[in-house]
Design an enzyme around this catalytic site. Structure first.
Site, PDB file in Angstrom:
ATOM      1  N   ALA A  29       0.916  -0.991  -0.090  1.00  0.00           N
ATOM      2  CA  ALA A  29      -0.040   0.048  -0.132  1.00  0.00           C
ATOM      3  C   ALA A  29       0.941   1.146   0.084  1.00  0.00           C
ATOM      4  O   ALA A  29       2.117   1.114  -0.452  1.00  0.00           O
ATOM      5  CB  ALA A  29      -0.891  -0.038   1.153  1.00  0.00           C
ATOM      6  N   ASN A  30       0.195   2.290   0.216  1.00  0.00           N
ATOM      7  CA  ASN A  30       1.059   3.621   0.651  1.00  0.00           C
ATOM      8  C   ASN A  30       0.369   4.653   1.647  1.00  0.00           C
ATOM      9  O   ASN A  30      -0.472   4.122   2.224  1.00  0.00           O
ATOM     10  CB  ASN A  30       1.133   4.380  -1.054  1.00  0.00           C
ATOM     11  CG  ASN A  30      -0.273   4.585  -1.251  1.00  0.00           C
ATOM     12  OD1 ASN A  30      -0.973   5.446  -0.852  1.00  0.00           O
ATOM     13  ND2 ASN A  30      -0.766   4.113  -2.651  1.00  0.00           N
ATOM     14  N   ARG A  31       1.128   5.835   1.540  1.00  0.00           N
ATOM     15  CA  ARG A  31       0.919   6.649   2.827  1.00  0.00           C
ATOM     16  C   ARG A  31      -0.296   7.449   2.800  1.00  0.00           C
ATOM     17  O   ARG A  31      -0.591   8.281   3.711  1.00  0.00           O
ATOM     18  CB  ARG A  31       2.317   7.362   3.311  1.00  0.00           C
ATOM     19  CG  ARG A  31       3.483   6.719   3.634  1.00  0.00           C
ATOM     20  CD  ARG A  31       4.339   7.748   4.066  1.00  0.00           C
ATOM     21  NE  ARG A  31       5.773   6.783   4.399  1.00  0.00           N
ATOM     22  CZ  ARG A  31       6.111   6.061   5.479  1.00  0.00           C
ATOM     23  NH1 ARG A  31       5.080   6.064   6.504  1.00  0.00           N
ATOM     24  NH2 ARG A  31       7.046   5.553   5.393  1.00  0.00           N
TER      25      ARG A  31
END
Ligand code: C5P
Length: 213
Positions: A29-31
């Site tokens: 995923a990412n932030r």
């Protein structure tokens, strides 16, 4: 029906990260927090638009008057966007994963040799809308970059057939944070906006959208 400058318009907004599974218990995923996309959806609804918000996994309440569709992967997001068409306005704010892996059916075990993940590109939702016969009249993308922000955004606007690109510098703590410093790239040129709260970026963008339609 609500009134306001966007009454009678359907706005489609994507927000948040996507989550690409590696196996049943792991993902990439990412932030992204979803804050900027949610703020835009809220500001559009407040101006009378009917808003469909397609969101990846985030910890945010649904803004008032917004119809929310929750998804996990880039593929699910692409399908949800296609299902929500037609739209007059699309604002693609989601930090969609650029790559996915073929997820293992069972949890990958530690064997002493690290597994090699095979990446495949995900569908580019913004580009898909850009070339669609049902392209929204006003198509807006985001460009989160850590370097050469505006140059990448100018190229992206043309490549993805978007009307506007909102470029933002994510080299600091923008992803997950409360504020954003953006550059609005249109056919007319580039506007540098000052550092603003994400809600204020949402308000200004929604106002500009109202002016443009
Ligand atoms: O190419 P890049 O990922 O930098 O483009 C960012 C823009 O494209 C954002 O508007 C993002 O929401 C959108 N995008 C998308 N689908 C992807 C990748 C990016 O809609 N698979």
């Amino acid at each position: 029906a609500p009134d306001g400058p966007l009454a009678g318009k359907h706005a489609l907004v994507t927000a948040g990260p996507t989550r690409e599974p590696i196996d049943p218990v792991r993902y990439i995923a990412n932030r992204s927090s979803g804050r900027q996309g949610f703020a835009i959806a809220e500001a559009l609804a407040a101006r009378g638009a009917r808003v469909t918000l397609v969101s990846g996994p985030v910890a945010l309440p649904t803004p008032p008057g917004v119809t929310r569709v929750d998804v996990e992967t880039a593929h699910e997001m692409a399908n949800a966007v296609a299902a929500a068409l037609p739209a007059d306005i699309a604002v693609m704010v989601a930090a969609v994963a650029d790559w996915r892996v073929e997820a293992a059916e069972q949890k990958i075990k530690k064997t002493g040799t690290a597994p090699a993940l095979q990446f495949q590109e995900t569908p580019d939702i913004l580009a898909m809308l850009g070339e669609s016969p049902r392209r929204p009249r006003l198509l807006i993308g985001f460009a989160a970059e850590t370097q050469d922000i505006v140059a990448h955004a100018i190229a992206k606007r043309t490549r993805k057939n978007a009307d506007w690109i909102v470029a933002n510098d994510v080299s600091g703590d923008v992803m997950g944070g409360e504020t954003n410093r953006v550059h609005l790239v249109t056919a007319d040129g580039v506007e540098d906006w000052e550092l603003l709260d994400k809600r204020e970026v949402g308000e200004r963008l929604a106002e500009r959208i109202g002016d443009a339609l």
